[in-house]
Design a protein around this motif. Structure first.
Motif, PDB file in Angstrom:
ATOM      1  N   THR A 177       0.804  -1.233   0.000  1.00  0.00           N
ATOM      2  CA  THR A 177       0.000   0.000   0.000  1.00  0.00           C
ATOM      3  C   THR A 177       0.843   1.294   0.000  1.00  0.00           C
ATOM      4  OG1 THR A 177      -0.158  -0.093   2.422  1.00  0.00           O
ATOM      5  CG2 THR A 177      -1.937  -1.115   1.175  1.00  0.00           C
ATOM      6  N   SER A 208       3.025   2.714  -2.181  1.00  0.00           N
ATOM      7  CA  SER A 208       3.083   3.576  -3.379  1.00  0.00           C
ATOM      8  C   SER A 208       1.847   4.456  -3.485  1.00  0.00           C
ATOM      9  CB  SER A 208       3.203   2.736  -4.656  1.00  0.00           C
ATOM     10  OG  SER A 208       4.429   2.095  -4.652  1.00  0.00           O
ATOM     11  N   ASP A 209       0.676   3.892  -3.153  1.00  0.00           N
ATOM     12  CA  ASP A 209      -0.554   4.701  -3.192  1.00  0.00           C
ATOM     13  C   ASP A 209      -0.485   5.817  -2.149  1.00  0.00           C
ATOM     14  OD1 ASP A 209      -1.574   3.194  -5.193  1.00  0.00           O
ATOM     15  OD2 ASP A 209      -3.028   2.106  -3.965  1.00  0.00           O
ATOM     16  N   SER A 266      -0.764   9.806  -2.988  1.00  0.00           N
ATOM     17  CA  SER A 266      -1.758  10.652  -2.348  1.00  0.00           C
ATOM     18  C   SER A 266      -1.088  11.823  -1.612  1.00  0.00           C
ATOM     19  CB  SER A 266      -2.558   9.764  -1.383  1.00  0.00           C
ATOM     20  OG  SER A 266      -3.552  10.490  -0.787  1.00  0.00           O
TER      21      SER A 266
END
Ligand code: DP6
Length: 320
Positions: free
Chosen positions: A207, A209-210, A214
């Motif tokens: 999770t 990279s997301d 963001s």
């Protein structure tokens, strides 16, 4: 003999680096994003060509393992280097848990490369500083900095990249100093322990990279709520890998938890404040500069010492 002196600021990860894919080259398992701080700095002098290798940290001869880490970085600058003398001091308490290794290795990379007549391009220095301590590769720039994963096995594309300068956004990082006691485990060892034993570690990696994407969008659009939420999420996912490691590890102390609740209560009162923690019990709170005084008051109920910092600038070489 040549001498160079450099100064660099520490940085705080808003989306954390936690876990390595290559321990020799110090390549991260996840990308990260940070804010370089003002006021606090490390100042390091390197004498390139001394009688013998010598390392002095904050006025004392460095303990052997720390001296070895410093000298190993000089070997990367030039494997056939002469004996060198390194003198380094930081103007902030190590107890502040402010990633002192980030400013230390950034200042060392710049001072050593300048003294040796080597490349002082920030990208080259960032690759070098990364070998000393991963988080240091982000301290080669002021303001908001990204450290992408990179793809190359030799790490050539694995270095910090400036995202937005210190002047982009006048935020504050309010630091609640919960404890100055030695940590149960340093970050290098703790991230490896989490990688080997935590069932949450794969989710952490998947999770990240997301979270960086963001946070990057939030920084560029100056959206504090979005940045604060992703920062808190990254922090708690990182600490979940420790809570679920075998044996588990909790850096939080009772006052840490009290500060986290205080930050939540501030938000319920309409103050935009979000918390983060690194590999230690201290709590850092991100807010707009104009809210910092209110955050200080709320945290002061739980800790004796609170520091207010803002975005800091690039490392500098002192004129000779
Ligand atoms: C929790 O950079 O100290 O502060 O590369 O092993 O020296 P090494 O680790 P280090 O780890 C920092 C971890 C962290 C999060 C962060 O700064 O991104």
């Amino acid at each position: 003999m040549t001498v160079a002196t450099a100064r660099a600021h520490p940085n705080i990860a808003l989306v954390k680096y936690w876990g390595k894919r290559d321990r020799v080259l110090n390549l991260p398992a996840v990308p990260s994003l940070s804010l370089t701080l003002d006021r606090f700095r490390t100042r390091t002098t390197v004498v390139w060509g001394a009688e013998a290798d010598a390392v002095e940290l904050d006025g004392k001869v460095a303990p052997a393992p720390r001296a070895a880490r410093v000298l190993a970085l000089l070997d990367l600058v030039d494997p056939r280097r002469p004996p060198c003398r390194v003198v380094s001091e930081s103007n902030f308490p190590v107890a502040a848990g402010l990633a002192s290794s980030s400013s230390a290795f950034a200042a060392l990379a710049l001072a050593a490369s300048a003294a040796a007549g080597a490349d002082t391009d920030p990208t080259a220095l960032s690759r070098l500083a990364r070998r000393g301590s991963g988080s240091a590769c982000r301290s080669l720039w002021g303001g908001f900095v990204e450290w992408p994963l990179g793809e190359r096995p030799d790490g050539a594309d694995c270095h910090g990249m400036p995202l937005a300068p210190a002047t982009h956004w006048d935020v504050a990082m309010v630091v609640a100093i919960v404890s100055g006691a030695p940590k149960p485990m340093g970050s290098t060892e703790a991230m490896e322990h989490a990688r080997r034993t935590s069932p949450c570690y794969p989710t952490w990696v998947r999770t990240a990279s997301d979270d960086v994407a963001s946070a990057r969008a939030a920084v560029l659009s100056r959206d504090l709520e979005r940045l604060g939420e992703v920062m808190e999420s990254s922090t708690h996912k990182m600490h979940a890998t420790l809570h679920t490691a075998r044996p588990p590890l909790h850096y939080e102390l009772p006052a840490t938890i009290a500060c986290l609740h205080a930050v939540r209560a501030l938000r319920e009162r309409g103050v935009g404040a979000w918390s983060t923690m690194d590999a230690g019990p201290n709590v850092k709170v991100l807010c707009e500069r104009f809210d910092a005084a209110e955050v200080v008051v709320a945290l002061s109920d739980h800790v004796e010492r609170v520091e207010v910092l803002g975005p800091g600038g690039d490392p500098v070489l002192e004129p000779r």
